[in-house]
Write an enzyme that holds these catalytic residues in place. Structure first.
Site, PDB file in Angstrom:
ATOM      1  N   ALA A   1      35.254 -44.582   2.921  1.00  0.00           N
ATOM      2  CA  ALA A   1      35.243 -45.515   1.784  1.00  0.00           C
ATOM      3  C   ALA A   1      36.361 -45.081   0.844  1.00  0.00           C
ATOM      4  O   ALA A   1      36.449 -43.902   0.481  1.00  0.00           O
ATOM      5  CB  ALA A   1      33.890 -45.463   1.089  1.00  0.00           C
TER       6      ALA A   1
ATOM      7  N   VAL B   1      35.530 -39.738   1.907  1.00  0.00           N
ATOM      8  CA  VAL B   1      36.280 -40.432   0.864  1.00  0.00           C
ATOM      9  C   VAL B   1      37.750 -40.557   1.278  1.00  0.00           C
ATOM     10  O   VAL B   1      38.415 -39.571   1.588  1.00  0.00           O
ATOM     11  CB  VAL B   1      36.166 -39.695  -0.485  1.00  0.00           C
ATOM     12  CG1 VAL B   1      36.887 -40.483  -1.560  1.00  0.00           C
ATOM     13  CG2 VAL B   1      34.705 -39.492  -0.854  1.00  0.00           C
ATOM     14  N   LYS B   2      38.192 -41.811   1.264  1.00  0.00           N
ATOM     15  CA  LYS B   2      39.584 -42.076   1.634  1.00  0.00           C
ATOM     16  C   LYS B   2      40.472 -41.935   0.397  1.00  0.00           C
ATOM     17  O   LYS B   2      40.243 -42.594  -0.625  1.00  0.00           O
ATOM     18  CB  LYS B   2      39.704 -43.506   2.148  1.00  0.00           C
ATOM     19  CG  LYS B   2      40.086 -43.589   3.592  1.00  0.00           C
ATOM     20  CD  LYS B   2      40.191 -45.038   3.968  1.00  0.00           C
ATOM     21  CE  LYS B   2      40.813 -45.187   5.312  1.00  0.00           C
ATOM     22  NZ  LYS B   2      40.991 -46.581   5.629  1.00  0.00           N
ATOM     23  N   ILE B   3      41.478 -41.102   0.524  1.00  0.00           N
ATOM     24  CA  ILE B   3      42.373 -40.807  -0.597  1.00  0.00           C
ATOM     25  C   ILE B   3      43.795 -41.169  -0.171  1.00  0.00           C
ATOM     26  O   ILE B   3      44.235 -40.766   0.915  1.00  0.00           O
ATOM     27  CB  ILE B   3      42.321 -39.290  -0.928  1.00  0.00           C
ATOM     28  CG1 ILE B   3      40.883 -38.817  -1.228  1.00  0.00           C
ATOM     29  CG2 ILE B   3      43.297 -38.917  -2.026  1.00  0.00           C
ATOM     30  CD1 ILE B   3      40.373 -39.090  -2.618  1.00  0.00           C
TER      31      ILE B   3
END
Ligand code: E4P
Length: 219
Positions: free
Chosen positions: A56, A82-84
């Site tokens: 996400a 977590v997509k960064i």
């Protein structure tokens, strides 16, 4: 090689999970925007459906904002990754998040050195965008091989997640290159099942079996 589905569509995810070959899901703001759903609710629903890693993405582009969003997303479900985005501030956020035990997927990777920096910061996954590189006349798969080599050379634990997959050939190349994960749109996954010789072969077997049964019935 793990298979992730590249979608935020719950019906597609249910279908893939039912086949028993889907290990996780990746989403991005574009994929979520196509769904009529509240972002956080949909991420939880996906996590409960696939019971594997679900990426996400944060929307902030500054360090504090990314870390804050990441903590909120990670609290939604233990499966959240977590997509960064690949930015200096993003890499700094990945370092902090990895120290806090929050899983990350560094997205928008277009060079092996970007992947190297993400791995140094402790990213769980790096996502090279293969199709988008092909779109501008490069051979996207080349960087996947280079990233795999770099990670092997230095025994990074970061997994190579091949993203922006456009066709089955990309999946084959990812597997031959030794990528850890490939994230696939449903339309490509469905094509992986198919071969015309399988259809012809099955039709012939069933026809011959019918002939045999008719013969046995008449006996
Ligand atoms: C997944 O993590 C990526 O966001 C996605 O594969 C990008 O695909 P696209 O280049 O087809 O938008």
């Amino acid at each position: 090689m793990k298979i992730f589905l590249d979608t935020a569509n719950i019906e597609e995810i249910k279908k893939g999970v039912d086949w028993g070959i889907v290990d996780g899901v990746t989403t991005n703001p574009t994929l979520v925007s196509k769904e009529n759903a509240v972002f956080e609710d949909r991420i939880v629903e996906i996590c409960e459906t696939v019971k594997g890693p679900v990426s996400a993405e944060v929307i902030s582009t500054d360090y504090e904002g990314m870390v804050k969003e990441a903590e909120k997303l990670a609290n939604l479900n233990p499966h959240v990754v977590v997509k960064i985005p690949m930015l200096p501030e993003g890499i700094k956020a990945v370092k902090t998040l990895s120290q806090k035990g929050i899983k990350t997927n560094v997205t928008l990777i277009f060079s092996p050195l970007q992947a190297f920096l993400a791995a140094k910061a402790g990213a769980t996954y790096v996502s090279p965008f293969i199709g988008r590189m092909d779109d501008i006349g490069n051979t996207g798969m080349d960087i996947v091989g280079e990233i795999v080599t770099i990670f092997e050379n230095y025994q990074f634990g970061t997994e190579v997640l091949v993203a922006s997959v456009r066709h089955t050939e990309h999946v084959l190349e990812a597997a031959l290159t030794g990528a850890d994960v490939v994230t696939i749109p449903m339309v490509v996954l469905e094509k992986m099942f198919k071969h015309p010789m399988t259809d012809i072969g099955l039709e012939r077997f069933l026809k011959d079996w019918k002939k045999y049964q008719d013969y046995m019935d008449k006996k």
